[in-house]
Design an enzyme around this catalytic site. Sequence first.
Site, PDB file in Angstrom:
ATOM      1  CD  GLU A 285      -8.975  10.548  -7.381  1.00  0.00           C
ATOM      2  OE1 GLU A 285      -8.069  10.711  -6.530  1.00  0.00           O
ATOM      3  OE2 GLU A 285      -9.741   9.562  -7.370  1.00  0.00           O
ATOM      4  CB  CYS A 319      -2.290  16.284  -6.869  1.00  0.00           C
ATOM      5  SG  CYS A 319      -2.554  14.990  -8.073  1.00  0.00           S
TER       6      CYS A 319
END
Length: 529
Positions: A285, A319
């Site tokens: 990720e 993020c």
Amino acid sequence: MTTEKKLTYVDLLADETIHDAYERAVDRIGSELGRSHPLYINGAETWADAAFTVTSPFDTEILVGRFQQGGGDHVRAAIAAGRAGLEDWSAKAWRERTAVLRETADRLDDQKFLLSALVTYECGKNRYEALAEVSEAVDLIRYYADVYEKNGGYIVPMSPESPGAECRSVMRPYGVWAVISPFNFPLALAAGMAGAALVTGNTVVLKPTSTAPCSALKLYEACIAGGVPPGAVQFITGPGNVFGETIVSHPDIDGIAFTGSRDVGMWLEHSFTTRQPYPKPVISEMGSKNPVIVTVHADLGKAVEGVVKAAFGFSGQKCSATSRVYVQEPVMKEFMDKLTGQTRALVIGDPRKKATDISPVIEEKALQTYEEAIDQVKQDGGTIITGGRRLSYGDYARGYFVEPTIVTGLRRDHPLVKKELFVPFVILDTFTTLDEALREANATDYGLTAGIFSEDEGEIAQFFSAIQFGVTYANRQGGATTGAWPGSQSFGGWKASGSTGRGVGGPYYLLNYVREQAQTRIHTVPRKP
């Protein structure tokens, strides 16, 4: 199990009940700070020849703790312990494993305010962000236990091939997983990756970032207290390069789960693929450059609030943070004026204080990234609408504080429009048609989160159809691109933002940690007399 209301990223500001408990926890956490912490290998405290210190980003004179500089021998010992513990843990009935993970979640929940205070000290989150993170960690583990239970441990009867045949599909664990967690969600993301691996019968070597390892240590302790055997979970701290080089070439590592930068994630993917004798899974990720589109049909009040929360919450160190905003030309001035006003009203300061909106960035390197970006804007003809300064006076002197920054006037192919910065920095641009906005929003290697503000259902439908991002929102005032929650929004990126296409906190995530085995058993069919 607790029956209290969830504390999520989108509703926490309205919950006045949290403050007394949080402030008591801040007072209590002092006795936890400054300690020396070991590695844990097969349940045993292990001490290295050297240690490193972790200080608080809002006051670098506060020592969070001392942690071991684990070396290659420690990593190999942890992998060996995980391999030795695999047979026992994976052989447990799936219902037993789910019960253990639920107990682990309960242990975390029981100390959520103390853990939140620790997160504040360790990575600088204000109380709202810290409490939501701990609640998310708890819910991730519980959600995965629920998904595993709902799917019956992934044991599915199949059609018999012939009389007397008993056929079934069983999803089985890969084995020993290296789990590498980041600083920005030091508890939640460690809990999500480790919890998913453990509930499906794998064992875990947990390696948190050296910037924020203490929360992951608390996760390790909760796992052991909840009933996870010492052979099933190991805790390692130390240099990331030493850990990375060891795991990518070690034959007993069966999978890697990683959350962090694109560069490191791609290195892990490539190195693990080329140095192992056969393909093994890597769950990466990674970062993103997340867009928001604001059309003439938007409720600008909702749009401004959603962008402020998503761009500047935790100083943009997510993020999922909004970093690009495309505003339709007729409403650009009104939107920018409102956005600038709300941004300037944000309170920057000590994250322990109730009034604080904007907390520090994590370290000196982040300060450098911020200052370099500001210099680039000035050199390349952009305009800083608000912000643009490092704060180093008075109460800010011992921390890593910067102003939330809004920029416009950069060309669309400018490096700052393409590169993830991980600081409170958002770029505004205008568009004429929605097709144009979608084209620009998609013009990136990344694809994690994206949002639109419009009260026109046709525009919303077009956005969902055309946007090339894994987590998408329309009119989300609580966070234009941020705040995904387990069981509500699967959190997984497309393109350079993720490697599996199955999102964290979603119904398919556990499938990353298991592989299918077809089992056929032929029973003797009695002959007719």
